[in-house]
Design an enzyme around this catalytic site. Structure first.
Site, short mmCIF file in Angstrom:
data_model
loop_
_atom_site.label_atom_id
_atom_site.label_comp_id
_atom_site.label_asym_id
_atom_site.label_seq_id
_atom_site.Cartn_x
_atom_site.Cartn_y
_atom_site.Cartn_z
N SER A 1 1.01 -1.64 0.05
CA SER A 1 0.13 0.01 0.01
C SER A 1 0.71 1.58 -0.05
CB SER A 1 -0.59 -0.07 1.28
OG SER A 1 -1.49 1.11 0.89
N TYR B 1 -2.53 -0.84 10.50
CA TYR B 1 -2.27 -1.08 9.07
C TYR B 1 -0.58 -0.57 8.69
CZ TYR B 1 -4.20 -1.36 4.35
OH TYR B 1 -4.46 -0.86 2.61
P1 NAP Z 1 -11.56 -6.06 0.28
O1 NAP Z 1 -12.45 -5.49 -0.97
O2 NAP Z 1 -11.76 -5.80 1.10
O3 NAP Z 1 -11.33 -7.68 -0.17
C1 NAP Z 1 -10.82 -7.98 0.61
C2 NAP Z 1 -10.43 -9.67 0.38
O4 NAP Z 1 -9.77 -10.36 1.50
C3 NAP Z 1 -11.73 -10.26 0.24
O5 NAP Z 1 -11.62 -11.25 -0.95
C4 NAP Z 1 -11.76 -10.91 1.28
O6 NAP Z 1 -13.01 -12.41 1.32
C5 NAP Z 1 -10.03 -11.60 1.67
N1 NAP Z 1 -9.45 -11.60 2.83
C6 NAP Z 1 -9.68 -10.84 4.51
N2 NAP Z 1 -9.66 -11.48 5.42
C7 NAP Z 1 -8.97 -13.20 5.02
C8 NAP Z 1 -8.06 -13.94 5.37
N3 NAP Z 1 -8.17 -13.76 6.99
N4 NAP Z 1 -8.32 -14.71 4.87
C9 NAP Z 1 -8.04 -15.04 3.39
N5 NAP Z 1 -8.80 -13.67 2.97
C10 NAP Z 1 -9.08 -12.73 3.70
O7 NAP Z 1 -10.10 -5.09 0.19
P2 NAP Z 1 -9.50 -4.24 -1.07
O8 NAP Z 1 -9.96 -3.28 -0.90
O9 NAP Z 1 -10.01 -5.11 -2.74
O10 NAP Z 1 -8.21 -4.87 -0.53
C11 NAP Z 1 -6.59 -6.06 -1.74
C12 NAP Z 1 -4.84 -5.80 -0.72
O11 NAP Z 1 -5.38 -4.33 -1.22
C13 NAP Z 1 -5.37 -5.65 0.77
O12 NAP Z 1 -4.38 -5.95 1.54
C14 NAP Z 1 -5.08 -3.90 1.20
O13 NAP Z 1 -5.05 -3.78 2.57
C15 NAP Z 1 -4.86 -3.58 -0.02
N6 NAP Z 1 -4.95 -2.07 -0.60
C16 NAP Z 1 -6.22 -1.73 -0.41
C17 NAP Z 1 -6.45 -0.80 -1.22
C18 NAP Z 1 -7.83 0.29 -1.04
O14 NAP Z 1 -7.55 1.53 -1.39
N7 NAP Z 1 -9.06 -0.24 -1.55
C19 NAP Z 1 -5.02 0.90 -0.93
C20 NAP Z 1 -4.02 -0.13 -0.45
C21 NAP Z 1 -3.92 -1.75 -0.68
P3 NAP Z 1 -12.76 -12.87 2.62
O15 NAP Z 1 -13.73 -12.00 3.54
O16 NAP Z 1 -14.50 -13.34 1.87
O17 NAP Z 1 -12.30 -13.51 3.22
#
Ligand code: NAP
Length: 271
Positions: free
Chosen positions: A162, A176
């Site tokens: 991130s 985080y």
């Molecule tokens: P999201 O929409 O909340 O999706 C999270 C995904 O991770 C879901 O598929 C969830 O499925 C899975 N997950 C969560 N906890 C888990 C666990 N303990 N074991 C297995 N699967 C798990 O999040 P996102 O925004 O797409 O983020 C994805 C990644 O990008 C993360 O690492 C986040 O920190 C990073 N990121 C996001 C942003 C942003 O602005 N969105 C920015 C920078 C970095 P289940 O709940 O079914 O397990």
């Protein structure tokens, strides 16, 4: 001095061709592949030919993502697992090998956010976030690397870090930030250790992306606008905008890239 034309380059077989990004025959695991960025990555890797294991906890969204991958014409399987559980990550890597015969690419994308002022964070909250974002990522990498080392053909590990891995914020996300900062440097350490197996380890640093994780922010117009303006491009990204960097790092186009953190952040860290 060797002549430059003779070349120091030991990758003599390197071919520049239009299949530089082709992933046909490769098998990938994408943790958190059911929703958001991970789901876009699953579909993106499949578009370039990879078979994809969708790993997440919720079966309904996970099975749906796997079905969408199969529509792209490649094989896909949903594995229900919690990355915070080390035994489950090991089982997921072994099941992938059993079902698809190999494992070439791991995308460590599963992650959870945080919204708690630093002065109020509890030990349980710390453990939960570090358990998924850092410990889960490490042991999933270890499980995948064991299979890749056995295969003897190298591999790719791509960690979704991130912008918050290198900058701070006032948003109540200290744990985080800590987890993602650790991911950026863990990426370098694993890249150095596993280079001898030709396992290339890199991370991607997204800016704010429109997903469930940022839903609460999207619903606060004043805050959302403030954060949009912190990106040089003046907007949040969409999940599909992370796919190009992932395919690059998974493919033959990046054979000399390891230990790198590639920001895909609309210029958030460019100021
Ligand atoms: P999201 O929409 O909340 O999706 C999270 C995904 O991770 C879901 O598929 C969830 O499925 C899975 N997950 C969560 N906890 C888990 C666990 N303990 N074991 C297995 N699967 C798990 O999040 P996102 O925004 O797409 O983020 C994805 C990644 O990008 C993360 O690492 C986040 O920190 C990073 N990121 C996001 C942003 C942003 O602005 N969105 C920015 C920078 C970095 P289940 O709940 O079914 O397990």
């Amino acid at each position: 001095m060797p002549n430059v034309d003779q070349g120091f380059c030991r990758q003599e077989q390197f071919r520049i061709s239009r299949d530089l990004f082709d992933l046909t025959g490769k098998v990938a695991i994408v943790t958190g592949g059911s929703r958001g960025i991970g789901r876009a990555i699953c579909l993106g890797l499949a578009t370039f030919g990879a078979d994809v294991v969708v790993l997440a906890r919720d079966r309904v969204t996970g099975e749906d993502a796997a079905a969408r991958v199969r529509e792209k014409g490649t094989r896909s399987l949903f594995i229900q697992a919690d990355v915070a559980d080390i035994a489950e990550t090991a089982r997921a890597a072994e099941r992938t090998r059993a079902e698809f015969g190999r494992l070439d690419i791991l995308v460590n994308n599963a992650g959870i956010g945080a919204q708690e002022p630093a002065e109020k964070v509890t030990s349980a909250e710390w453990d939960a976030i570090i358990g998924v974002n850092l410990k889960g990522l490490f042991f999933m990498s270890q499980a995948a690397a064991k299979v890749m080392i056995d295969q003897g053909e190298g591999g790719r590990i791509i960690n979704i870090a991130s912008i918050f891995g290198i900058v701070g914020s006032e948003l109540g996300a200290s744990v985080y930030h800590a987890s993602k900062g650790a991911v950026v440097n863990l990426t370098r350490a694993l890249a150095c250790e596993w280079a001898k197996y030709n396992i290339l380890v890199n991370s991607i640093g997204p800016g704010f992306i429109v997903t469930d994780m940022t839903k609460a922010i999207q619903e606060m117009p004043v805050l959302a606008e403030l954060l949009e303006k912190r990106h040089a491009l003046g907007r949040f990204g969409c999940p599909e905008e992370i796919v190009g960097a992932t395919v690059f790092l998974a493919s033959r186009a990046s054979t000399f890239v390891t230990g790198e953190n590639l920001f895909v952040d609309g210029g958030y860290t460019a100021w």
